[in-house]
Design an enzyme around this catalytic site. Structure first.
Site, PDB file in Angstrom:
ATOM      1  N   ARG A  74      24.887  43.061  38.603  1.00 44.04           N
ATOM      2  CA  ARG A  74      24.043  44.237  38.844  1.00 44.04           C
ATOM      3  C   ARG A  74      22.860  44.280  37.890  1.00 44.04           C
ATOM      4  O   ARG A  74      21.750  44.587  38.267  1.00 44.04           O
ATOM      5  CB  ARG A  74      24.846  45.524  38.637  1.00 44.04           C
ATOM      6  CG  ARG A  74      25.784  45.827  39.755  1.00 44.04           C
ATOM      7  CD  ARG A  74      26.775  46.853  39.363  1.00 44.04           C
ATOM      8  NE  ARG A  74      27.505  46.409  38.180  1.00 44.04           N
ATOM      9  CZ  ARG A  74      28.591  46.980  37.710  1.00 44.04           C
ATOM     10  NH1 ARG A  74      29.064  48.047  38.280  1.00 44.04           N
ATOM     11  NH2 ARG A  74      29.206  46.499  36.652  1.00 44.04           N
TER      12      ARG A  74
ATOM     13  N   LYS B 282      41.132  47.293  31.601  1.00 40.99           N
ATOM     14  CA  LYS B 282      41.017  48.586  32.285  1.00 40.99           C
ATOM     15  C   LYS B 282      42.377  49.075  32.773  1.00 40.99           C
ATOM     16  O   LYS B 282      43.210  48.273  33.181  1.00 40.99           O
ATOM     17  CB  LYS B 282      40.122  48.452  33.524  1.00 40.99           C
ATOM     18  CG  LYS B 282      38.683  48.062  33.263  1.00 40.99           C
ATOM     19  CD  LYS B 282      37.963  47.909  34.591  1.00 40.99           C
ATOM     20  CE  LYS B 282      36.562  47.375  34.445  1.00 40.99           C
ATOM     21  NZ  LYS B 282      35.980  46.965  35.741  1.00 40.99           N
TER      22      LYS B 282
ATOM     23  N   HIS C  47      30.289  46.726  46.178  1.00 34.10           N
ATOM     24  CA  HIS C  47      31.213  45.619  46.476  1.00 34.10           C
ATOM     25  C   HIS C  47      31.043  45.182  47.929  1.00 34.10           C
ATOM     26  O   HIS C  47      31.009  43.992  48.234  1.00 34.10           O
ATOM     27  CB  HIS C  47      32.682  46.061  46.299  1.00 34.10           C
ATOM     28  CG  HIS C  47      33.076  46.399  44.900  1.00 34.10           C
ATOM     29  ND1 HIS C  47      33.672  47.592  44.562  1.00 34.10           N
ATOM     30  CD2 HIS C  47      32.995  45.686  43.752  1.00 34.10           C
ATOM     31  CE1 HIS C  47      33.942  47.609  43.264  1.00 34.10           C
ATOM     32  NE2 HIS C  47      33.533  46.466  42.739  1.00 34.10           N
TER      33      HIS C  47
ATOM     34  N   SER D 138      32.568  51.331  40.092  1.00 34.78           N
ATOM     35  CA  SER D 138      33.774  52.113  40.384  1.00 34.78           C
ATOM     36  C   SER D 138      33.944  53.221  39.340  1.00 34.78           C
ATOM     37  O   SER D 138      34.361  54.339  39.662  1.00 34.78           O
ATOM     38  CB  SER D 138      35.011  51.212  40.376  1.00 34.78           C
ATOM     39  OG  SER D 138      34.890  50.202  41.341  1.00 34.78           O
TER      40      SER D 138
HETATM   41  O1  PNS Z   1      36.214  44.416  38.907  1.00 35.31           O
HETATM   42  P1  PNS Z   1      36.461  43.862  37.512  1.00 35.31           P
HETATM   43  O2  PNS Z   1      37.341  44.804  36.714  1.00 35.31           O
HETATM   44  O3  PNS Z   1      35.186  43.532  36.782  1.00 35.31           O
HETATM   45  O4  PNS Z   1      37.255  42.482  37.726  1.00 35.31           O
HETATM   46  C1  PNS Z   1      37.643  41.696  36.621  1.00 35.31           C
HETATM   47  C2  PNS Z   1      38.720  40.668  37.022  1.00 35.31           C
HETATM   48  C3  PNS Z   1      39.935  41.396  37.618  1.00 35.31           C
HETATM   49  C4  PNS Z   1      38.143  39.713  38.048  1.00 35.31           C
HETATM   50  C5  PNS Z   1      39.118  39.899  35.718  1.00 35.31           C
HETATM   51  O5  PNS Z   1      39.614  40.809  34.764  1.00 35.31           O
HETATM   52  C6  PNS Z   1      40.146  38.809  35.970  1.00 35.31           C
HETATM   53  O6  PNS Z   1      39.786  37.719  36.369  1.00 35.31           O
HETATM   54  N1  PNS Z   1      41.442  39.146  35.727  1.00 35.31           N
HETATM   55  C7  PNS Z   1      42.541  38.185  35.868  1.00 35.31           C
HETATM   56  C8  PNS Z   1      42.893  37.549  34.502  1.00 35.31           C
HETATM   57  C9  PNS Z   1      41.931  36.399  34.200  1.00 35.31           C
HETATM   58  O7  PNS Z   1      41.929  35.395  34.863  1.00 35.31           O
HETATM   59  N2  PNS Z   1      41.040  36.621  33.194  1.00 35.31           N
HETATM   60  C10 PNS Z   1      39.981  35.643  32.894  1.00 35.31           C
HETATM   61  C11 PNS Z   1      40.388  34.557  31.964  1.00 35.31           C
HETATM   62  S1  PNS Z   1      40.868  35.142  30.384  1.00 35.31           S
END
Ligand code: PNS
Length: 169
Positions: free
Chosen positions: A91, A42, A18, A129
């Protein structure tokens, strides 16, 4: 016009992968907001407060990087912040399908906001992570995988003693 980008993630915890994206993003955009959001797929190990604390510790040296938390849709957050760019790290091909779907849905929700992808440096291509948490849970060495300043905070979640290791990453 100030170019503001948002780098969203669950950062549970923030890794050196990150950090690599944040460092490069901070050089590319005028203002970079590292936003802790909840991923409904998650269950986080670290509380939002802990994740923010870790990010604030490692990002204080970047003058154009801010750390924030938001509960809700990423696109709504981008609108609130008047940001037109979301950056994501890629990645491997395995990341692509999910990230492609997210980029498409976010673009559908607001076509003014663009998702841009940065390829993770090859030395971090294996890092996540989840892998960090798995190694730490089995008392493995996570040096070189996470910022040094966070090493103890992360290990404290799993054990109360030092894990001797000599990683050379
Ligand atoms: O580090 P991650 O877990 O891959 O991050 C994912 C994250 C938090 C960016 C994603 O789950 C997210 O955008 N969550 C907020 C809810 C949302 O907007 N979801 C996308 C449209 S359904």
């Amino acid at each position: 016009m100030t170019k503001t980008a948002i780098y969203p993630g669950s950062f549970d915890p923030v890794t050196n992968g990150h950090l690599d994206i944040i460092e490069r993003g901070s050089k590319t955009f005028d203002r970079l907001i590292v936003a802790v959001l909840e991923n409904p797929r998650k269950k986080p190990l670290f509380s939002a407060k802990e994740r923010l604390k870790m990010l604030n510790i490692v990002l204080k040296k970047y003058p154009n990087v801010e750390v924030d938390y938001y509960q809700g849709l990423l696109i709504k957050y981008a609108e609130q912040k008047k940001a037109r760019i979301i950056i994501k790290g890629l990645r491997a091909i395995s990341d692509f399908e999910y990230e492609f779907q997210m980029a498409m849905i976010n673009h559908k929700l607001n076509p003014m906001v663009e998702t841009m992808f940065m390829m993770t440096s090859s030395k971090f291509s294996y890092l996540s992570s989840s892998i960090v948490k798995e190694i730490a849970s089995y008392e493995g060495c996570i040096k070189g995988l996470v910022p040094d300043e966070l090493y103890d905070m992360i290990l404290d979640k799993f054990n109360d003693r030092d894990i001797p290791c000599d990683a050379n990453l």
